[in-house]
Design a protein around this motif. Structure first.
Motif, PDB file in Angstrom:
ATOM      1  N   ASN A  47       0.013   1.013   4.670  1.00 11.65           N
ATOM      2  CA  ASN A  47       0.487   0.145   3.600  1.00 11.65           C
ATOM      3  C   ASN A  47       0.846   1.006   2.393  1.00 11.65           C
ATOM      4  O   ASN A  47      -0.021   1.642   1.795  1.00 11.65           O
ATOM      5  N   LYS A  49       1.905   0.098  -0.642  1.00  8.59           N
ATOM      6  CA  LYS A  49       1.353  -0.383  -1.911  1.00  8.59           C
ATOM      7  C   LYS A  49      -0.104   0.017  -2.063  1.00  8.59           C
ATOM      8  O   LYS A  49      -0.548   0.391  -3.148  1.00  8.59           O
ATOM      9  N   ASP A  52      -0.138   3.654  -2.926  1.00  9.75           N
ATOM     10  CA  ASP A  52       0.233   3.824  -4.334  1.00  9.75           C
ATOM     11  C   ASP A  52      -0.957   3.554  -5.246  1.00  9.75           C
ATOM     12  O   ASP A  52      -1.200   4.280  -6.209  1.00  9.75           O
ATOM     13  N   LYS A  53      -1.711   2.496  -4.935  1.00  7.74           N
ATOM     14  CA  LYS A  53      -2.892   2.140  -5.740  1.00  7.74           C
ATOM     15  C   LYS A  53      -3.943   3.237  -5.644  1.00  7.74           C
ATOM     16  O   LYS A  53      -4.540   3.628  -6.653  1.00  7.74           O
TER      17      LYS A  53
END
Length: 93
Positions: A47, A49, A52-53
């Motif tokens: 994933n 996202k 990125d987190k």
């Protein structure tokens, strides 16, 4: 502009412009590399996202990470109705 008039400033400005142009080219190259990496991550089934987190959290300093962790803990405890036994430190005088 007259030849020889204020050539030092003109040369300095040209050097700054050349440097800025090189840096912008490097940034464009890094953006392309990042786009390729994201494609690789996605094709590996991860994933993007979430990654990125994770990277954003890792880039924060320790104080910011601790504050975010405590905030998440408080939100979780509130959402689940879990009582927390928290000791608040006394302010230094």
């Amino acid at each position: 502009m007259t030849t020889g008039f204020n050539t030092t400033a003109a040369d300095q400005l040209k050097q700054f412009a050349d440097r800025m142009e090189r840096l912008m080219d490097e940034i464009d190259g890094l953006k392309a590399d990042l786009k390729d990496l994201r494609s690789e991550v996605k094709s590996a089934g991860f994933n993007i996202k979430a990654l990125d987190k994770l990277v954003a959290i890792r880039r924060k300093d320790a104080g910011e990470q601790e504050a975010e962790l405590l905030n998440d803990l408080m939100l979780y405890a509130h959402a689940t109705g879990t009582p927390l036994d928290i000791v608040v430190p006394e302010p230094a005088e």
